[in-house]
Design a protein around this motif. Structure first.
Motif, PDB file in Angstrom:
ATOM      1  N   ASP A 139       0.831  -1.211   0.000  1.00  0.00           N
ATOM      2  CA  ASP A 139       0.000   0.000   0.000  1.00  0.00           C
ATOM      3  C   ASP A 139       0.862   1.256   0.000  1.00  0.00           C
ATOM      4  OD1 ASP A 139      -2.243  -1.580   0.031  1.00  0.00           O
ATOM      5  OD2 ASP A 139      -2.521  -1.463   2.211  1.00  0.00           O
ATOM      6  N   GLU A 140       1.955   1.224   0.739  1.00  0.00           N
ATOM      7  CA  GLU A 140       2.845   2.382   0.780  1.00  0.00           C
ATOM      8  C   GLU A 140       3.532   2.607  -0.561  1.00  0.00           C
ATOM      9  OE1 GLU A 140       4.957   5.695   2.056  1.00  0.00           O
ATOM     10  OE2 GLU A 140       3.182   4.687   2.879  1.00  0.00           O
ATOM     11  N   GLU A 141       3.925   1.530  -1.218  1.00  0.00           N
ATOM     12  CA  GLU A 141       4.545   1.668  -2.537  1.00  0.00           C
ATOM     13  C   GLU A 141       3.540   2.236  -3.543  1.00  0.00           C
ATOM     14  OE1 GLU A 141       6.522  -1.755  -3.990  1.00  0.00           O
ATOM     15  OE2 GLU A 141       8.129  -1.645  -2.506  1.00  0.00           O
ATOM     16  N   HIS A 142       2.319   1.770  -3.473  1.00  0.00           N
ATOM     17  CA  HIS A 142       1.294   2.320  -4.371  1.00  0.00           C
ATOM     18  C   HIS A 142       1.071   3.804  -4.107  1.00  0.00           C
ATOM     19  CE1 HIS A 142      -0.611  -1.838  -5.373  1.00  0.00           C
ATOM     20  NE2 HIS A 142       0.147  -1.408  -6.368  1.00  0.00           N
ATOM     21  N   ARG A 143       1.159   4.192  -2.855  1.00  0.00           N
ATOM     22  CA  ARG A 143       0.995   5.616  -2.536  1.00  0.00           C
ATOM     23  C   ARG A 143       2.138   6.435  -3.125  1.00  0.00           C
ATOM     24  NH1 ARG A 143       2.664   9.447   0.748  1.00  0.00           N
ATOM     25  NH2 ARG A 143       4.259   8.099   1.661  1.00  0.00           N
ATOM     26  N   ARG A 144       3.356   5.929  -3.016  1.00  0.00           N
ATOM     27  CA  ARG A 144       4.510   6.651  -3.559  1.00  0.00           C
ATOM     28  C   ARG A 144       4.510   6.659  -5.081  1.00  0.00           C
ATOM     29  NH1 ARG A 144       9.275   4.118   0.383  1.00  0.00           N
ATOM     30  NH2 ARG A 144       8.372   4.812   2.365  1.00  0.00           N
ATOM     31  N   LEU A 145       3.827   5.698  -5.667  1.00  0.00           N
ATOM     32  CA  LEU A 145       3.760   5.601  -7.128  1.00  0.00           C
ATOM     33  C   LEU A 145       2.521   6.255  -7.715  1.00  0.00           C
ATOM     34  CD1 LEU A 145       4.895   1.888  -7.375  1.00  0.00           C
ATOM     35  CD2 LEU A 145       6.054   3.774  -8.540  1.00  0.00           C
ATOM     36  N   SER A 146       1.683   6.835  -6.881  1.00  0.00           N
ATOM     37  CA  SER A 146       0.402   7.368  -7.361  1.00  0.00           C
ATOM     38  C   SER A 146       0.583   8.466  -8.403  1.00  0.00           C
ATOM     39  CB  SER A 146      -0.423   7.876  -6.177  1.00  0.00           C
ATOM     40  OG  SER A 146       0.278   8.905  -5.479  1.00  0.00           O
ATOM     41  N   HIS A 147       1.567   9.316  -8.222  1.00  0.00           N
ATOM     42  CA  HIS A 147       1.803  10.392  -9.193  1.00  0.00           C
ATOM     43  C   HIS A 147       2.247   9.818 -10.538  1.00  0.00           C
ATOM     44  CE1 HIS A 147       4.034  13.865 -10.981  1.00  0.00           C
ATOM     45  NE2 HIS A 147       3.003  14.531 -10.506  1.00  0.00           N
ATOM     46  N   ALA A 148       3.140   8.825 -10.492  1.00  0.00           N
ATOM     47  CA  ALA A 148       3.588   8.186 -11.734  1.00  0.00           C
ATOM     48  C   ALA A 148       2.454   7.404 -12.389  1.00  0.00           C
ATOM     49  CB  ALA A 148       4.775   7.264 -11.445  1.00  0.00           C
ATOM     50  N   ARG A 149       1.611   6.795 -11.562  1.00  0.00           N
ATOM     51  CA  ARG A 149       0.476   6.043 -12.105  1.00  0.00           C
ATOM     52  C   ARG A 149      -0.478   6.963 -12.862  1.00  0.00           C
ATOM     53  NH1 ARG A 149      -2.814   4.071 -14.563  1.00  0.00           N
ATOM     54  NH2 ARG A 149      -4.306   2.390 -14.066  1.00  0.00           N
ATOM     55  N   LYS A 150      -0.643   8.164 -12.365  1.00  0.00           N
ATOM     56  CA  LYS A 150      -1.546   9.122 -12.990  1.00  0.00           C
ATOM     57  C   LYS A 150      -1.016   9.601 -14.335  1.00  0.00           C
ATOM     58  CE  LYS A 150      -3.721  13.625 -12.118  1.00  0.00           C
ATOM     59  NZ  LYS A 150      -3.847  14.753 -11.148  1.00  0.00           N
ATOM     60  N   HIS A 151       0.311   9.671 -14.469  1.00  0.00           N
ATOM     61  CA  HIS A 151       0.907  10.237 -15.675  1.00  0.00           C
ATOM     62  C   HIS A 151       1.548   9.198 -16.597  1.00  0.00           C
ATOM     63  CE1 HIS A 151       0.743  13.723 -12.920  1.00  0.00           C
ATOM     64  NE2 HIS A 151       0.631  14.442 -14.026  1.00  0.00           N
ATOM     65  N   CYS A 152       1.414   7.917 -16.288  1.00  0.00           N
ATOM     66  CA  CYS A 152       2.086   6.915 -17.114  1.00  0.00           C
ATOM     67  C   CYS A 152       1.420   6.803 -18.487  1.00  0.00           C
ATOM     68  CB  CYS A 152       2.087   5.561 -16.409  1.00  0.00           C
ATOM     69  SG  CYS A 152       0.468   4.752 -16.302  1.00  0.00           S
ATOM     70  N   ASP A 153       2.192   6.376 -19.458  1.00  0.00           N
ATOM     71  CA  ASP A 153       1.689   6.158 -20.816  1.00  0.00           C
ATOM     72  C   ASP A 153       1.143   4.753 -20.989  1.00  0.00           C
ATOM     73  OD1 ASP A 153       2.573   8.710 -22.305  1.00  0.00           O
ATOM     74  OD2 ASP A 153       4.406   8.070 -21.314  1.00  0.00           O
ATOM     75  N   LEU A 154       1.695   3.803 -20.240  1.00  0.00           N
ATOM     76  CA  LEU A 154       1.248   2.419 -20.342  1.00  0.00           C
ATOM     77  C   LEU A 154       1.291   1.787 -18.956  1.00  0.00           C
ATOM     78  CD1 LEU A 154       0.438  -0.066 -22.056  1.00  0.00           C
ATOM     79  CD2 LEU A 154       2.884  -0.591 -22.225  1.00  0.00           C
ATOM     80  N   TYR A 155       0.177   1.167 -18.560  1.00  0.00           N
ATOM     81  CA  TYR A 155       0.079   0.447 -17.294  1.00  0.00           C
ATOM     82  C   TYR A 155      -0.086  -1.038 -17.603  1.00  0.00           C
ATOM     83  CZ  TYR A 155      -2.093  -1.361 -13.000  1.00  0.00           C
ATOM     84  OH  TYR A 155      -2.395  -2.099 -11.891  1.00  0.00           O
ATOM     85  N   VAL A 156       0.791  -1.864 -17.008  1.00  0.00           N
ATOM     86  CA  VAL A 156       0.744  -3.306 -17.241  1.00  0.00           C
ATOM     87  C   VAL A 156       0.671  -4.014 -15.892  1.00  0.00           C
ATOM     88  CG1 VAL A 156       1.877  -5.306 -18.270  1.00  0.00           C
ATOM     89  CG2 VAL A 156       2.124  -3.061 -19.338  1.00  0.00           C
ATOM     90  N   HIS A 157      -0.404  -4.783 -15.692  1.00  0.00           N
ATOM     91  CA  HIS A 157      -0.516  -5.621 -14.501  1.00  0.00           C
ATOM     92  C   HIS A 157       0.097  -6.967 -14.851  1.00  0.00           C
ATOM     93  CE1 HIS A 157      -2.096  -7.422 -10.857  1.00  0.00           C
ATOM     94  NE2 HIS A 157      -2.479  -6.217 -10.470  1.00  0.00           N
TER      95      HIS A 157
END
Length: 206
Positions: A139-157
């Protein structure tokens, strides 16, 4: 006074001034022994010309794609493996440890042209790392990555995907995006669109 060619006896007080004897075949103390006469030679030393060093011989080949591809994501999502695979295919790819930083915009310091976000679920991370990873850490890593997640060009699960599957989907995206940018340039009369101008694309493992 002792002559030049005289040999000192064991009782001679000046014996320590005599030149050392040449080493035997098993003497490893002297890498290169030179006779006394060679040390008295005068005159300039002539060395063989050295071979010129060509720095361009070791230069890396030009990348297939000039865009800077940056990869972020949670631990054990496959960031390093993806970056290595993309480099082998001719892309300028690198990773950013955004998940370990409190600075939300750390990834922007690399000035990427394309931002790739890799994600993974808690069970997948535990299986890949072979440790009991707490949910609070993810959860903490997702919080720190939230800004990058918002601006990413491609999201891959990456759940259920092999490293080859992830690399294939990313390469396909990069190729399609490059074609879209080329078409936009032609339609706009030569203007080059930025890589992050469009909406991000999500790629699930399903």
């Amino acid at each position: 006074m002792m002559g030049e060619n005289s040999i000192s006896s064991p009782g001679d007080h000046d014996a320590h001034f005599a030149p050392p004897s040449p080493p035997s075949n098993t003497d490893h103390r002297h890498a290169r022994w030179r006779p006394q006469s060679a040390l008295l030679r005068t005159g300039p030393r002539i060395s063989a010309p050295s071979r010129p060093v060509h720095t361009h011989d070791a230069a890396a080949p030009h990348p297939l794609d000039p865009r800077n591809v940056l990869i972020v994501g949670v631990c054990s999502a496959g960031k390093s493996t993806l970056a290595r695979t993309l480099k082998e295919k001719g892309y300028k790819a690198r990773t950013c440890a955004q998940e370990h930083s409190y600075v939300a915009y750390l990834w922007q310091l690399s000035k990427p042209d394309v931002l790739i976000y890799l994600d993974a679920s808690l069970p997948t991370i535990r299986r890949r790392r072979r440790v009991r990873w707490p949910k609070s850490l993810l959860d903490e890593e997702h919080r720190r990555l939230s800004h990058a997640r918002k601006h990413c060009d491609l999201y891959v699960h990456t759940d259920g995907l092999t490293p080859e599957d992830v690399a294939s989907r990313v390469v396909n995206f990069l190729r399609n995006q490059k074609s879209e940018i080329r078409n936009q340039r032609l339609e706009s009369g030569g203007h080059t669109a930025e890589a992050g101008d469009g909406m991000s694309q999500d790629v699930d493992s399903n």
